[in-house]
Design an enzyme around this catalytic site. Structure first.
Site, PDB file in Angstrom:
ATOM      1  N   CYS A 109       0.857  -1.183   0.000  1.00 28.37           N
ATOM      2  CA  CYS A 109       0.000   0.000   0.000  1.00 28.37           C
ATOM      3  C   CYS A 109       0.896   1.237   0.000  1.00 28.37           C
ATOM      4  CB  CYS A 109      -0.870  -0.031   1.255  1.00 28.37           C
ATOM      5  SG  CYS A 109      -1.893   1.423   1.487  1.00 28.37           S
ATOM      6  N   CYS A 161      -0.979   3.575  -6.463  1.00 30.30           N
ATOM      7  CA  CYS A 161      -1.857   2.945  -5.467  1.00 30.30           C
ATOM      8  C   CYS A 161      -2.081   1.518  -5.952  1.00 30.30           C
ATOM      9  CB  CYS A 161      -3.185   3.703  -5.384  1.00 30.30           C
ATOM     10  SG  CYS A 161      -4.478   2.824  -4.472  1.00 30.30           S
TER      11      CYS A 161
HETATM   12  N1  DGL Z   1      -3.999   0.493  -1.941  1.00 31.00           N
HETATM   13  C1  DGL Z   1      -3.668   1.711  -1.357  1.00 31.00           C
HETATM   14  C2  DGL Z   1      -2.435   2.385  -1.856  1.00 31.00           C
HETATM   15  O1  DGL Z   1      -1.603   1.734  -2.441  1.00 31.00           O
HETATM   16  C3  DGL Z   1      -4.574   2.433  -0.441  1.00 31.00           C
HETATM   17  C4  DGL Z   1      -5.870   2.908  -0.973  1.00 31.00           C
HETATM   18  C5  DGL Z   1      -6.673   3.526   0.142  1.00 31.00           C
HETATM   19  O2  DGL Z   1      -6.865   2.858   1.150  1.00 31.00           O
HETATM   20  O3  DGL Z   1      -7.088   4.681  -0.008  1.00 31.00           O
HETATM   21  O4  DGL Z   1      -2.259   3.565  -1.675  1.00 31.00           O
END
Ligand code: DGL
Length: 262
Positions: A75, A181
């Site tokens: 993430c 993301c």
């Molecule tokens: N998958 C996430 C990232 O890589 C987070 C998305 C979220 O929770 O807003 O930033």
């Protein structure tokens, strides 16, 4: 259980990190992975920094109870907010991820580089440092709400979102799009259809997988000569709905990984 046989923890705010997990399992097929999606507290990317930090610390404790030998923060948002904090607190390898601005800047010619990420990622100091080094020609596009569409597997909704977002940029010279993301990696096929062939799409998943392999080897934690490893999916959300969804997205992510190799 020897240290090598302990699992690797992988986490995200929800299903996005499953795109990373597929890449990790492809590169390290003998390893055992425990995936944790913090669905009950998603999204991270539109929450105050302190709140994200507190959720991430709780997730970390959950994974440590599972005796993980290393953790991958799948993430970008959680990495930008919490990687330094976690590394200061815990004595195990913690691999984070950041928007792939560096490879995108190497690919850049005369056109723009579009960086899609959560509002939180784009406003952290960690990202500002990355931008100072590799941000020339980069346009930052915060995408509130886009991860939610992936969480809902609403790919038609995501396509309309991306069309609106990119509309103004498609008539200008464009060299690269950075998916900052892990949720957005699931939207690669949609973006591929929308963008000219000359535009390269970058994400950080393969880089993170290689980094994990390097660090495990260095620390003598790689599971050598192993057979087929395992993947365990878990969530802070409603298991009855989230686990089957995670399974579906893992299949989708696996075929994405394979299609990139072809
Ligand atoms: N998958 C996430 C990232 O890589 C987070 C998305 C979220 O929770 O807003 O930033």
């Amino acid at each position: 259980m020897t240290a090598q046989h302990q699992p690797i923890g992988v986490f995200d705010s929800g299903v996005g990190g499953i795109s990373t997990l597929a890449e990790l399992a492809h590169l390290l097929p003998g390893e055992n992975f425990v995936y944790y999606g913090d669905t009950a507290h998603a999204p991270y990317g539109t929450k105050p920094r302190e709140e994200v930090l507190s959720h991430v610390r709780t997730v970390m404790e959950t994974l440590l109870h599972r005796q993980v030998k290393a953790v991958v923060i799948a993430c970008n948002t959680a990495t930008a907010v919490a990687a330094a904090d976690l590394r200061a607190r815990y004595d195990l390898p913690i691999i984070g991820m950041e928007p792939a601005l560096k490879p995108a800047s190497e690919h850049r010619r005369q056109g723009r580089v579009l960086v899609l990420a959560t509002p939180v990622t784009l406003t952290q100091e960690k990202f500002a440092r990355l931008y100072d080094r590799y941000g020339e020609g980069a346009v930052l596009l915060p995408c509130p709400g886009l991860m939610d569409l992936v969480e809902q597997e609403d790919f038609a909704g995501a396509e309309s979102y991306l069309q609106r977002l990119l509309e103004g940029y498609l008539s200008e010279p464009l060299d690269a799009v950075v998916l900052g993301c892990t949720h957005y990696v699931f939207l690669k096929p949609i973006l591929r259809r929308m963008l000219p062939d000359t535009v390269e799409i970058f994400d950080g998943n393969l880089g993170v997988a290689r980094q994990l392999r390097r660090v495990l080897a260095e620390k003598d934690l790689l599971l050598a000569n192993a057979g087929q490893g395992s993947i365990e999916l878990s969530t802070s959300g409603d298991e009855k709905t989230v686990l089957p969804q995670m399974e579906r997205l893992l299949e989708r992510a696996r075929s994405l990984v394979l299609s990139e190799i072809d």
